[in-house]
Motif scaffolding. Structure first.
Motif, PDB file in Angstrom:
ATOM      1  N   ARG A   1       0.841  -1.186   0.000  1.00 18.29           N
ATOM      2  CA  ARG A   1       0.000   0.000   0.000  1.00 18.29           C
ATOM      3  C   ARG A   1       0.882   1.243   0.000  1.00 18.29           C
ATOM      4  O   ARG A   1       1.779   1.377   0.844  1.00 18.29           O
ATOM      5  N   LEU A   2       0.607   2.129  -0.960  1.00 18.27           N
ATOM      6  CA  LEU A   2       1.418   3.328  -1.158  1.00 18.27           C
ATOM      7  C   LEU A   2       0.566   4.576  -1.009  1.00 18.27           C
ATOM      8  O   LEU A   2      -0.618   4.594  -1.374  1.00 18.27           O
ATOM      9  N   LEU A   3       1.197   5.650  -0.516  1.00 19.95           N
ATOM     10  CA  LEU A   3       0.581   6.969  -0.476  1.00 19.95           C
ATOM     11  C   LEU A   3       1.315   7.853  -1.469  1.00 19.95           C
ATOM     12  O   LEU A   3       2.502   8.169  -1.278  1.00 19.95           O
ATOM     13  N   ALA A   4       0.638   8.240  -2.535  1.00 23.27           N
ATOM     14  CA  ALA A   4       1.253   9.083  -3.561  1.00 23.27           C
ATOM     15  C   ALA A   4       1.352  10.518  -3.060  1.00 23.27           C
ATOM     16  O   ALA A   4       0.454  11.015  -2.376  1.00 23.27           O
ATOM     17  N   GLN A   5       2.450  11.177  -3.405  1.00 25.72           N
ATOM     18  CA  GLN A   5       2.662  12.553  -2.965  1.00 25.72           C
ATOM     19  C   GLN A   5       1.965  13.571  -3.861  1.00 25.72           C
ATOM     20  O   GLN A   5       1.989  14.767  -3.571  1.00 25.72           O
ATOM     21  N   GLN A   6       1.378  13.095  -4.952  1.00 23.27           N
ATOM     22  CA  GLN A   6       0.568  13.939  -5.823  1.00 23.27           C
ATOM     23  C   GLN A   6      -0.720  13.190  -6.143  1.00 23.27           C
ATOM     24  O   GLN A   6      -0.737  11.969  -6.156  1.00 23.27           O
ATOM     25  N   PRO A   7      -1.809  13.927  -6.398  1.00 23.14           N
ATOM     26  CA  PRO A   7      -3.067  13.250  -6.749  1.00 23.14           C
ATOM     27  C   PRO A   7      -2.890  12.396  -7.997  1.00 23.14           C
ATOM     28  O   PRO A   7      -2.223  12.792  -8.953  1.00 23.14           O
TER      29      PRO A   7
END
Length: 312
Positions: free
Chosen positions: A110-116
């Motif tokens: 699971r990743l959290l992108a730093q841009q939409p």
């Protein structure tokens, strides 16, 4: 002979030669995977000149206008200057929020992108490690419900990306490359049609997202979810799928071990000619299932497949 330029490197190549092969032959590092124009790992930008593109529809018009091309689908027909996709500048940083094992061989990332990032259920995304290894993976998350990007990585076989994935740790970061359409989607017009979702191995990942999307959109007809795995231990989403089936009466779940697949296929017949089937996984399984469904009377126009091609 055409001249091919990448940065300060200039090489002469045979006219009509494949662009990816020409770059690799000149020891210019370019990531690649499927060689079929699907994974988009070999994305590069044309700065001067234009190659002969054998699959222009593989990229959207916006990226094509920016000069992006897929090296594996292009031939060098004249002098050409290109720039290889650089994940450090062209990619999006994504931090690892969680990585846990759903089975002995399947890693959930699971990743959290730093841009939409705008995406739809059924699409693929190219993941880059810090070491410059790139591989496409199907998204198992649902943009309408999940704040994270989820991927299911099969680590059964040794490979440069899967070997790296085994060492991933929360807090580390990856880079996101090209987002591609994939062959699977959910169409709201299907709401009154029986829907079959069959995944082999981690081919279940995009189907998990598509199942949730169908339910989110209020799909009323029966939904038959089938997962083919090597053994019972490899039905890695069994509990999550069972919960969905329990709370949505129209969902029927079937877990099939690979050894029992031939007997299962012998009984597989669409109950309605309106049935729509979405299949995903390795070619050897999915092509067999698709052939069976076609022979059982399912029209080709209602059969969608996404093949997980091995690294070329």
């Amino acid at each position: 002979m055409p001249e091919l330029q990448v940065g300060d490197r200039r090489v002469m190549v045979e006219a009509g030669s494949n662009l990816l092969d020409s770059l690799l032959g000149a020891s210019i590092a370019v990531p690649y995977s499927c060689r079929a124009g699907s994974c988009q790992a070999c994305l590069l930008r044309c700065l001067a000149g234009e190659p002969l593109d054998g699959k222009p529809e593989a990229l959207d018009e916006s990226r094509r206008q920016q000069g992006w091309r897929l090296a594996c689908q292009c031939r060098v027909v004249g002098d050409l200057q290109v720039e290889v996709f650089d994940p450090a500048t062209d990619g999006i940083r994504a931090d690892i929020q969680a990585c846990d094992w759903l089975s002995d061989h399947v890693l959930r990332l699971r990743l959290l992108a730093q841009q939409p990032l705008r995406y739809q259920a059924g699409q693929h995304l190219l993941l880059w490690t810090d070491g410059g290894i790139a591989r496409p993976y199907s998204l198992a998350s649902l943009p309408a419900e999940d704040a994270f990007l989820e991927f299911h990585i099969d680590c059964r076989q040794k490979g440069v990306f899967s070997d790296a994935a085994r060492q991933f740790k929360v807090g580390e970061s990856l880079r996101l490359g090209a987002l591609s359409g994939g062959a699977l989607r959910y169409d709201p017009d299907w709401q009154a049609c029986p829907l079959w979702l069959l995944g082999a191995g981690t081919g279940l990942a995009p189907l998990y997202a598509l199942l949730r999307e169908a339910l989110r959109q209020g799909h009323q007809a029966p939904i038959r979810v089938m997962h083919v795995a090597r053994s019972s231990d490899e039905h890695y989403l069994a509990n999550s799928l069972a919960e969905l089936a329990h709370s949505h009466p129209q969902v029927q779940l079937e877990l099939i071990e690979a050894a029992a697949l031939p007997d299962f296929l012998a009984t597989l017949r669409p109950a309605s000619r309106q049935t729509t089937a979405l299949l995903c996984g390795r070619p050897e399984t999915i092509e067999t299932v698709a052939k069976r469904l076609y022979l059982a009377g399912l029209p080709r126009s209602q059969l969608f497949t996404d093949l997980f091609l091995p690294h070329a």
